[in-house]
Scaffold this active site. Sequence first.
Site, PDB file in Angstrom:
ATOM      1  N   HIS A  83      22.033 -26.610  26.812  1.00 16.32           N
ATOM      2  CA  HIS A  83      20.587 -26.399  26.680  1.00 16.32           C
ATOM      3  C   HIS A  83      19.967 -26.688  28.044  1.00 16.32           C
ATOM      4  O   HIS A  83      20.471 -27.530  28.790  1.00 16.32           O
ATOM      5  CB  HIS A  83      20.081 -27.397  25.629  1.00 16.32           C
ATOM      6  CG  HIS A  83      18.654 -27.223  25.209  1.00 16.32           C
ATOM      7  ND1 HIS A  83      17.602 -27.651  25.977  1.00 16.32           N
ATOM      8  CD2 HIS A  83      18.108 -26.692  24.085  1.00 16.32           C
ATOM      9  CE1 HIS A  83      16.471 -27.392  25.342  1.00 16.32           C
ATOM     10  NE2 HIS A  83      16.744 -26.813  24.188  1.00 16.32           N
TER      11      HIS A  83
ATOM     12  N   ASP B  84      25.106 -34.856  24.983  1.00 20.10           N
ATOM     13  CA  ASP B  84      23.857 -34.386  24.385  1.00 20.10           C
ATOM     14  C   ASP B  84      24.146 -34.151  22.902  1.00 20.10           C
ATOM     15  O   ASP B  84      24.798 -33.172  22.539  1.00 20.10           O
ATOM     16  CB  ASP B  84      23.427 -33.088  25.090  1.00 20.10           C
ATOM     17  CG  ASP B  84      22.251 -32.401  24.389  1.00 20.10           C
ATOM     18  OD1 ASP B  84      21.856 -32.854  23.295  1.00 20.10           O
ATOM     19  OD2 ASP B  84      21.753 -31.409  24.933  1.00 20.10           O
TER      20      ASP B  84
ATOM     21  N   GLN C 256      22.222 -31.540  18.615  1.00 16.38           N
ATOM     22  CA  GLN C 256      22.603 -30.655  17.502  1.00 16.38           C
ATOM     23  C   GLN C 256      23.741 -31.225  16.661  1.00 16.38           C
ATOM     24  O   GLN C 256      24.212 -30.555  15.744  1.00 16.38           O
ATOM     25  CB  GLN C 256      23.011 -29.278  18.036  1.00 16.38           C
ATOM     26  CG  GLN C 256      21.881 -28.497  18.662  1.00 16.38           C
ATOM     27  CD  GLN C 256      20.783 -28.141  17.663  1.00 16.38           C
ATOM     28  OE1 GLN C 256      21.011 -28.069  16.449  1.00 16.38           O
ATOM     29  NE2 GLN C 256      19.585 -27.930  18.166  1.00 16.38           N
TER      30      GLN C 256
ATOM     31  N   LYS D 105      15.208 -33.628  14.798  1.00 13.82           N
ATOM     32  CA  LYS D 105      16.265 -32.725  14.328  1.00 13.82           C
ATOM     33  C   LYS D 105      17.103 -33.394  13.241  1.00 13.82           C
ATOM     34  O   LYS D 105      18.113 -32.855  12.809  1.00 13.82           O
ATOM     35  CB  LYS D 105      17.155 -32.303  15.497  1.00 13.82           C
ATOM     36  CG  LYS D 105      16.429 -31.379  16.494  1.00 13.82           C
ATOM     37  CD  LYS D 105      17.356 -30.976  17.597  1.00 13.82           C
ATOM     38  CE  LYS D 105      16.638 -30.408  18.805  1.00 13.82           C
ATOM     39  NZ  LYS D 105      16.100 -29.061  18.616  1.00 13.82           N
TER      40      LYS D 105
ATOM     41  N   CYS E 123      16.570 -21.580  24.896  1.00 11.42           N
ATOM     42  CA  CYS E 123      16.680 -22.522  26.040  1.00 11.42           C
ATOM     43  C   CYS E 123      18.117 -22.615  26.539  1.00 11.42           C
ATOM     44  O   CYS E 123      18.573 -23.690  26.958  1.00 11.42           O
ATOM     45  CB  CYS E 123      16.157 -23.912  25.694  1.00 11.42           C
ATOM     46  SG  CYS E 123      14.422 -23.941  25.308  1.00 11.42           S
TER      47      CYS E 123
HETATM   48  N1  PMP Z   1      19.833 -30.280  23.692  1.00 12.76           N
HETATM   49  C1  PMP Z   1      20.088 -29.455  22.672  1.00 12.76           C
HETATM   50  C2  PMP Z   1      21.512 -29.033  22.437  1.00 12.76           C
HETATM   51  C3  PMP Z   1      19.054 -29.015  21.858  1.00 12.76           C
HETATM   52  O1  PMP Z   1      19.310 -28.179  20.847  1.00 12.76           O
HETATM   53  C4  PMP Z   1      17.738 -29.450  22.112  1.00 12.76           C
HETATM   54  C5  PMP Z   1      16.578 -28.974  21.256  1.00 12.76           C
HETATM   55  N2  PMP Z   1      16.473 -27.600  21.112  1.00 12.76           N
HETATM   56  C6  PMP Z   1      17.518 -30.321  23.179  1.00 12.76           C
HETATM   57  C7  PMP Z   1      18.586 -30.725  23.939  1.00 12.76           C
HETATM   58  C8  PMP Z   1      16.158 -30.839  23.496  1.00 12.76           C
HETATM   59  O2  PMP Z   1      15.693 -31.633  22.442  1.00 12.76           O
HETATM   60  P1  PMP Z   1      14.172 -32.077  22.366  1.00 12.76           P
HETATM   61  O3  PMP Z   1      13.357 -30.831  22.531  1.00 12.76           O
HETATM   62  O4  PMP Z   1      14.051 -32.673  21.007  1.00 12.76           O
HETATM   63  O5  PMP Z   1      13.939 -33.055  23.455  1.00 12.76           O
END
Ligand code: PMP
Length: 400
Positions: A117, A194, A197, A220, A358
Amino acid sequence: MNRSDFPILEQSVNGKPLVYFDNAATTQKPQVVIDTLTDYYRTINSNIHRGVHYLSQKATEAFEEARRTVQAFINAPTPQEVIFTRGTTESINLIASSFGKRFLQADDEVLVSEMEHHANIVPWQLACEQSGAHLRVIPFNDAGELELDHLDNLLNERTRIVAVSHVSNTLGTINPIREIIQKAHAKKIPVMIDGAQAISHIPVDVQELDCDFYCFSGHKMYAPMGIGVMFGKAQWLNEMPPYQGGGEMIQRVTFEKTTYNELPFKFEAGTPAVGDVLGLKTAIDYIQQLGMARIAEREQALLNYATEKLSAISGLRIYGTSAEKTSLISFNLNNIHHFDVGFIIDKMGVAVRTGHHCTQPVMDHYHIPGTIRASFAFYNTEAEIDQLAAAIEKAKQMLG
Ligand code: PMP
């Protein structure tokens, strides 16, 4: 399963019962979490750690109890290694900035993967810009699996840290992070995971994984937005400089010199989101009552059903076909633009996400501008997946 715990799911959208398949972006909140927020503001709202009065002590106790709940949930060795942040993005920025200042120098290397991401790419690029270090990338194959044959070469004497996702938000792949951590540790290189997910789908034990850092977002995992966690081993956190300055993170301030508070407070400047932290605790209690194994089993059943249904639609291509996947499916329909398909699916009352999610490097890998992503939580049903499949067929008819 337990669908009635989620009041938002009872509504209709575009005259049809809402089908919510955007759980990878954010999950819905059970009533108990919503109640925790209103109860907090109705009964014990107060600033924490600094007051001797009754409400402040109550709020402080609840806040620190929530930290111990998170500690137990991820099996962190101590509560001091659990830092509250606004979410995964802030957790990773904290690590990249602070670890970067302390440990990155010119020509060092930071290793990420091709499926990250943007939140696990850009903070490291910023840290590299400041230090003169370089970003290196573990590639993935067309099935959406990391190509670990490259790992032995990519991990070298210049590598200072590895930062990879536990689960890809676009492909659903569950990465073999244990193997990555073991290989990195064999060369004394720390690893940041990270977990955005993974945290609501897979039991996470940071001691068993032996990861050096683990980041995730509350929203999440059925908790409020605006709260997240950064786990870090004390051995690193004690050596890293503070990320932000302000109240709470100090021990003693003079104009000549300031000394810093101990962990975890050194990394928690300013008034935290106390109500949201309590909401996160309630969400963890809720998940544990349901049982992580039951959640995973239900979600895998939904994934299998959806994979079968969607694969049967001619012209539909699924991106991310690893055997180890969480409950999401990214796809495109013939050469039709993902946005047009998503638009029609939404009109049929089904909420899916369209775009690059993203993860523009993942789109570049497949030479596509975006995908449509349906992501499932335990409260979804097979009937809803049928509705998605019907909506895709309809989109195909209309868009030719
Ligand atoms: N890493 C991953 C793999 C994600 O899916 C996301 C959220 N789409 C993020 C980081 C960022 O998370 P947040 O927007 O809650 O800070």
